[in-house]
Scaffold this motif. Structure first.
Motif, short mmCIF file in Angstrom:
data_model
loop_
_atom_site.label_atom_id
_atom_site.label_comp_id
_atom_site.label_asym_id
_atom_site.label_seq_id
_atom_site.Cartn_x
_atom_site.Cartn_y
_atom_site.Cartn_z
N GLY A 113 -5.57 14.97 5.31
CA GLY A 113 -4.92 15.94 4.44
C GLY A 113 -5.56 16.01 3.07
N ALA A 114 -5.18 17.03 2.31
CA ALA A 114 -5.79 17.29 1.00
C ALA A 114 -5.43 16.21 -0.02
CB ALA A 114 -5.35 18.66 0.50
N VAL A 115 -4.19 15.73 0.00
CA VAL A 115 -3.79 14.69 -0.95
C VAL A 115 -4.60 13.42 -0.73
CG1 VAL A 115 -1.90 13.22 -1.71
CG2 VAL A 115 -1.47 15.63 -1.24
N GLN A 116 -4.72 13.03 0.52
CA GLN A 116 -5.51 11.84 0.85
C GLN A 116 -6.96 12.02 0.42
OE1 GLN A 116 -3.38 13.44 2.79
NE2 GLN A 116 -2.18 12.04 4.07
N LEU A 136 1.56 -0.54 -6.32
CA LEU A 136 2.70 -0.09 -7.12
C LEU A 136 3.09 1.35 -6.77
CD1 LEU A 136 4.42 -1.49 -9.26
CD2 LEU A 136 3.03 -0.38 -11.01
N ALA A 137 2.08 2.18 -6.49
CA ALA A 137 2.35 3.57 -6.12
C ALA A 137 3.14 3.66 -4.82
CB ALA A 137 1.03 4.34 -6.00
N VAL A 138 2.71 2.88 -3.82
CA VAL A 138 3.43 2.88 -2.54
C VAL A 138 4.85 2.39 -2.73
CG1 VAL A 138 3.51 1.86 -0.23
CG2 VAL A 138 1.32 2.62 -1.17
N CYS A 139 5.00 1.35 -3.55
CA CYS A 139 6.33 0.78 -3.83
C CYS A 139 7.23 1.83 -4.49
CB CYS A 139 6.18 -0.44 -4.71
SG CYS A 139 7.76 -1.21 -5.19
N LEU A 182 -12.17 7.95 4.82
CA LEU A 182 -11.83 7.25 3.58
C LEU A 182 -12.62 5.96 3.45
CD1 LEU A 182 -8.02 7.95 3.80
CD2 LEU A 182 -9.52 8.77 1.96
N PHE A 183 -12.75 5.22 4.56
CA PHE A 183 -13.58 4.01 4.54
C PHE A 183 -15.04 4.38 4.27
CE2 PHE A 183 -9.88 2.81 7.04
CZ PHE A 183 -9.60 1.54 6.57
N LEU A 184 -15.48 5.50 4.83
CA LEU A 184 -16.87 5.93 4.63
C LEU A 184 -17.12 6.33 3.17
CD1 LEU A 184 -17.33 8.07 7.86
CD2 LEU A 184 -18.42 5.87 7.36
N ILE A 185 -16.12 6.92 2.52
CA ILE A 185 -16.25 7.23 1.10
C ILE A 185 -16.47 5.94 0.30
CG2 ILE A 185 -14.96 8.03 -0.94
CD1 ILE A 185 -13.72 10.20 0.86
N GLY A 186 -15.73 4.89 0.64
CA GLY A 186 -15.94 3.60 0.00
C GLY A 186 -17.31 3.04 0.29
N GLY A 187 -17.78 3.19 1.53
CA GLY A 187 -19.13 2.72 1.88
C GLY A 187 -20.20 3.47 1.12
N ALA A 188 -20.01 4.78 0.92
CA ALA A 188 -20.96 5.57 0.15
C ALA A 188 -21.03 5.08 -1.29
CB ALA A 188 -20.58 7.05 0.20
N ALA A 204 2.50 7.73 -1.70
CA ALA A 204 2.01 7.33 -0.38
C ALA A 204 0.50 7.31 -0.33
CB ALA A 204 2.56 8.29 0.68
N ALA A 205 -0.16 8.03 -1.24
CA ALA A 205 -1.62 8.04 -1.28
C ALA A 205 -2.20 6.71 -1.73
CB ALA A 205 -2.12 9.16 -2.19
N GLY A 206 -1.34 5.79 -2.18
CA GLY A 206 -1.82 4.44 -2.49
C GLY A 206 -2.49 3.81 -1.28
N VAL A 207 -2.00 4.15 -0.09
CA VAL A 207 -2.62 3.66 1.15
C VAL A 207 -4.07 4.11 1.24
CG1 VAL A 207 -2.59 3.92 3.66
CG2 VAL A 207 -0.46 3.51 2.41
N ASP A 208 -4.34 5.34 0.85
CA ASP A 208 -5.70 5.88 0.94
C ASP A 208 -6.61 5.23 -0.09
OD1 ASP A 208 -4.89 7.98 2.92
OD2 ASP A 208 -3.63 8.56 1.23
N ILE A 209 -6.05 4.85 -1.23
CA ILE A 209 -6.82 4.08 -2.22
C ILE A 209 -7.24 2.75 -1.61
CG2 ILE A 209 -6.71 2.94 -4.47
CD1 ILE A 209 -4.76 5.12 -5.38
#
Length: 365
Positions: free
Chosen positions: A255-258, A41-44, A219-225, A69-74
């Motif tokens: 970037g910082a937002v991501q 929904l955020a990306v939309c 970002l994937f590594l943060i999820g793995g952690a 756009a940070a919805g992608v990083d989520i």
């Protein structure tokens, strides 16, 4: 190393779940479904408030959803958690790679291909009536279409037909890596930390460092952690230190937002329980929403701006609200008609080992 993950809820949760007998795993996956819904929904909303899609601008809404756009990083953090989690639940071995990748391919690729076909049909229809395709779609060629279908645009000079599809290329690069390296990456905390260091260093290697996945690998590594903390492989102290380091590296690139949204997503997965029927609904249709929102919103804006002149903020907001409503409805229809049948086909064609009779869900390394 062996571990015994709680896999009582490793399937998608329906919107109406009996909340009187829930496992921690079901709560955690409902939270992830809600996060998926928020991300899509955020990306939309981010795209709906941009003049390149709606042909007009509402400064207040542009500011309000500027983070969308940070919805992608989520999504990337969620993938880093949930994909290895389901692999643990199915006692994954490298010998399962073909089935694993085939399942992801059938699950994700055909719906995106159908969306590309829809955009090509629009291009041809406009070309037939106006003499040329819409400028925002660019020129079409066999090479461009084939690279879009194969998710290899980033390795060429071609451009994406649907701009959001670059994230699918990153996801498939992640599937290749995790499918081949899972037994090492998740063999324990040391192996995972070594993987983190290797991927961070690879980002600075010429040519290799330009791979889209490596740019977003942290970002994937943060999820793995978050997953290793959930499995008690990492203590809370080790987990928070590792996430802090990965967040810092992410802040440098991309970037910082991501970095902020990636870190927040992991902390929500680890320490919060989010329950929402609307959130689960949006989570279930999140992939369809992500795929279709640009085309649906663009067509809606094109039609409505001929009826409602977007000269002031009021009419503009009405058009945006109508577009959002149609995006959600069309996404639900796309999910029911297109996406869900391919989910079932993927399960039938490449069933997980956990879906076959077996004695244990222990990891075998």
């Amino acid at each position: 190393m062996t571990t015994q993950p709680d896999c009582r809820a490793d399937r998608e949760l329906p919107a109406a779940t009996d909340r009187s007998d829930r496992s921690p795993a079901s709560d955690r996956l409902e939270t992830i479904d809600c996060l998926r819904g928020v991300a899509a929904l955020a990306v939309c909303c981010y795209h709906l408030t941009r003049s390149n899609l709606m042909t007009f601008d509402v400064p207040a809404l542009r500011w309000l959803f500027g983070w969308g756009a940070a919805g992608v990083d989520i999504f990337f953090v969620i993938s880093g958690f949930i994909i290895p989690y389901t692999m643990m639940c199915s006692a994954y071995r490298v010998s399962h790679f073909g089935a694993f990748f085939g399942r992801r391919l059938i699950r994700l690729a055909p719906p995106s291909w159908i969306q590309i076909a829809s955009m090509l049909a629009l291009f041809l229809a406009i070309s037939a009536t106006a003499g040329s395709g819409p400028a925002w779609m660019g020129a079409m060629s066999a090479s461009r279409i084939l690279h879009n279908l194969a998710y290899t645009v980033d390795f060429t000079r071609e451009t994406w037909i649907n701009p959001v599809f670059w994230t699918l290329a990153v996801e498939f690069q992640f599937y290749l890596l995790v499918g081949l390296a899972f037994p090492f990456v998740f063999a324990g905390k040391r192996a995972f930390v070594v993987t983190c260091v290797m991927l961070i260093l690879l980002r600075h290697v010429p040519v290799v460092g330009d791979l889209p996945f490596l740019k977003h690998a942290t970002l994937f590594l943060i999820g793995g952690a978050a997953l290793l903390h959930r499995q008690s492989v990492l203590t809370i102290r080790e987990y928070l230190i590792l996430v802090a380091i990965l967040t810092l590296v992410t802040a440098i690139r991309p970037g910082a937002v991501q970095a902020g949204f990636g870190c927040a997503t992991a902390l929500v997965i680890s320490f919060m329980t989010v329950r929402s029927r609307i959130g689960v609904f949006l989570g279930n249709i999140s992939y369809s929403l992500y795929l279709t929102h640009s085309l649906t919103a663009g067509l809606t804006a094109t039609v409505l701006t001929r009826v409602i002149a977007p000269t002031t903020a009021g009419p503009k907001m009405i058009i945006i609200a109508a577009a959002l409503a149609l995006v959600i409805i069309s996404s639900w229809l796309f999910y029911r008609i297109v996406e869900r049948p391919f989910i079932e086909l993927a399960k039938r064609t490449f069933p997980r080992p956990a879906e076959r009779p077996r004695r244990s869900v222990e990891l075998a390394f």
